[in-house]
Scaffold this active site. Structure first.
Site, short mmCIF file in Angstrom:
data_model
loop_
_atom_site.label_atom_id
_atom_site.label_comp_id
_atom_site.label_asym_id
_atom_site.label_seq_id
_atom_site.Cartn_x
_atom_site.Cartn_y
_atom_site.Cartn_z
N SER A 143 0.86 -1.20 0.00
CA SER A 143 0.00 0.00 0.00
C SER A 143 0.89 1.24 0.00
O SER A 143 2.10 1.15 0.28
CB SER A 143 -0.85 -0.02 1.28
OG SER A 143 -1.44 1.23 1.54
N TYR A 156 -3.92 -0.76 9.88
CA TYR A 156 -3.68 -0.94 8.44
C TYR A 156 -2.25 -0.49 8.09
O TYR A 156 -1.52 -1.19 7.38
CB TYR A 156 -4.71 -0.13 7.65
CG TYR A 156 -4.67 -0.38 6.16
CD1 TYR A 156 -5.28 -1.50 5.60
CD2 TYR A 156 -4.02 0.50 5.29
CE1 TYR A 156 -5.27 -1.74 4.24
CE2 TYR A 156 -3.99 0.27 3.93
CZ TYR A 156 -4.62 -0.85 3.40
OH TYR A 156 -4.57 -1.08 2.05
P1 NAP Z 1 -11.84 -5.01 -1.61
O1 NAP Z 1 -12.60 -4.75 -2.83
O2 NAP Z 1 -12.43 -4.72 -0.27
O3 NAP Z 1 -11.26 -6.49 -1.66
C1 NAP Z 1 -10.69 -7.10 -0.56
C2 NAP Z 1 -10.63 -8.58 -0.83
O4 NAP Z 1 -10.09 -9.25 0.32
C3 NAP Z 1 -12.02 -9.16 -1.06
O5 NAP Z 1 -11.93 -10.20 -1.98
C4 NAP Z 1 -12.35 -9.70 0.31
O6 NAP Z 1 -13.35 -10.69 0.32
C5 NAP Z 1 -11.01 -10.27 0.70
N1 NAP Z 1 -10.97 -10.56 2.11
C6 NAP Z 1 -11.07 -9.71 3.14
N2 NAP Z 1 -11.07 -10.39 4.30
C7 NAP Z 1 -10.97 -11.69 3.98
C8 NAP Z 1 -10.92 -12.89 4.73
N3 NAP Z 1 -11.03 -12.89 6.08
N4 NAP Z 1 -10.82 -14.06 4.09
C9 NAP Z 1 -10.76 -14.10 2.74
N5 NAP Z 1 -10.80 -13.01 1.97
C10 NAP Z 1 -10.90 -11.81 2.60
O7 NAP Z 1 -10.53 -4.11 -1.61
P2 NAP Z 1 -9.32 -3.93 -2.64
O8 NAP Z 1 -9.07 -2.48 -2.69
O9 NAP Z 1 -9.51 -4.69 -3.88
O10 NAP Z 1 -8.18 -4.57 -1.75
C11 NAP Z 1 -7.33 -5.61 -2.18
C12 NAP Z 1 -5.98 -5.43 -1.54
O11 NAP Z 1 -5.40 -4.23 -2.02
C13 NAP Z 1 -6.02 -5.31 -0.02
O12 NAP Z 1 -4.91 -5.97 0.55
C14 NAP Z 1 -5.90 -3.81 0.21
O13 NAP Z 1 -5.38 -3.48 1.45
C15 NAP Z 1 -4.96 -3.45 -0.94
N6 NAP Z 1 -4.91 -2.04 -1.32
C16 NAP Z 1 -6.01 -1.41 -1.82
C17 NAP Z 1 -5.90 -0.08 -2.21
C18 NAP Z 1 -7.05 0.68 -2.80
O14 NAP Z 1 -6.92 1.90 -3.03
N7 NAP Z 1 -8.18 0.09 -3.09
C19 NAP Z 1 -4.70 0.59 -2.08
C20 NAP Z 1 -3.60 -0.08 -1.56
C21 NAP Z 1 -3.72 -1.41 -1.18
P3 NAP Z 1 -14.88 -10.26 0.60
O15 NAP Z 1 -15.39 -9.64 -0.68
O16 NAP Z 1 -15.53 -11.54 0.94
O17 NAP Z 1 -14.86 -9.27 1.73
#
Ligand code: NAP
Length: 251
Positions: A143, A156
């Site tokens: 991140s 986080y």
């Molecule tokens: P998201 O749409 O909320 O996706 C998160 C994913 O993680 C979903 O598939 C979710 O499943 C899964 N997950 C969460 N808890 C879980 C658990 N206990 N067991 C299994 N799966 C679980 O968010 P995203 O933005 O795509 O995030 C993906 C990654 O990118 C994360 O590590 C996040 O920290 C990182 N990230 C995101 C951003 C951003 O700007 N969006 C920036 C930097 C880093 P469910 O759908 O079932 O909840």
């Protein structure tokens, strides 16, 4: 040149593949030729459909990654089904927001367990398999808060800073064993994870003003970096944290 990025015949285990960045990465890896094991607590039916539509194999693997107990059954199930794991993408992650003075132990533990503890033990389990085979690619999702402090997201920030450190540690231990460990640090990507920020008019404007690219990222923007770090194009890249952020960190 295209051969450097070719993932034909490779098996990629992607966590949190049902939506957002995980879906973007799974589809990009499949476009490069990989078969996908989609792991998560919600079935990744849409992702599985997209991958199969590209002519690649895709299966759902149910796993609640909030607890380390889910790790070995998941890895065993994927190996039983596919016979190998060439690529691991540790993408599943959560975020909890509150002022540091009010932050609860529950919000600390929940984020650290999913984002850091399970990530490490998935690296360990899949890493053992990769080391035994003498090759493998691990891509952890870091991140901007691997580099910066952020605000109102203490667990986080701690977890993603930890992901950066672990990525380097594992790279140091496994580079000579044929396993590359790297990370992608996404900038501000429009997903469920950032829905609260997108919905907050002031924060949304402040964020947009700071991104040199002038827009939020899309999950598909992460795909190219994932293919690079999962392919032989990156064979001499080790312990690197690749920002895909529209220039945010350069500002
Ligand atoms: P998201 O749409 O909320 O996706 C998160 C994913 O993680 C979903 O598939 C979710 O499943 C899964 N997950 C969460 N808890 C879980 C658990 N206990 N067991 C299994 N799966 C679980 O968010 P995203 O933005 O795509 O995030 C993906 C990654 O990118 C994360 O590590 C996040 O920290 C990182 N990230 C995101 C951003 C951003 O700007 N969006 C920036 C930097 C880093 P469910 O759908 O079932 O909840």
């Amino acid at each position: 040149m295209a051969g450097l990025f070719d993932l034909t015949g490779k098996v990629a285990l992607v966590t949190g593949a049902n939506t957002g960045i995980g879906q973007g990465i799974a589809v990009a890896l499949a476009e490069a030729g990989a078969d996908i094991a989609a792991a998560g607590r919600s079935a990744a039916d849409e992702t599985v459909g997209k991958v199969r539509g590209l002519g690649r194999r895709a299966e759902n693997f149910s796993a609640d990654l909030s607890s380390v107990g889910a790790v070995q059954p998941l890895v065993d199930a994927v190996l039983a089904e596919y016979g190998r794991i060439d690529i691991l993408v540790n993408n599943a992650g959560i975020i909890r927001r509150a002022d540091a003075v009010d932050f609860t132990e529950e919000d600390w533990d929940a984020v650290m367990d999913t984002n850091l503890k399970t990530l490490f033990f998935l690296c360990q389990s899949v890493g053992r398999h990769m080391i035994a085979r003498g090759s493998g690619k691990i891509v952890n999702i870091a991140s901007m808060l691997t580099f910066q402090g952020g605000i109102r997201v203490p667990s986080y920030t701690a977890s993603k800073s930890g992901v950066g450190g672990l990525t380097k540690l594992l790279a140091n231990e496994w580079a000579a064993k044929g396993v590359q460990v790297n990370a992608i640090a996404p900038g501000y990507i429009a997903t469920n994870n950032t829905a609260a920020l997108q919905g907050d008019e002031t924060r949304n404007r402040q964020i947009m003003e700071r991104i040199p690219a002038g827009r939020w990222g899309d999950p598909s923007d992460i795909g190219g970096a994932a293919v690079f770090l999962a392919s032989s194009a990156s064979d001499y890249v080790q312990g690197h944290i690749l920002a895909v952020d529209g220039g945010w960190l350069a500002r």
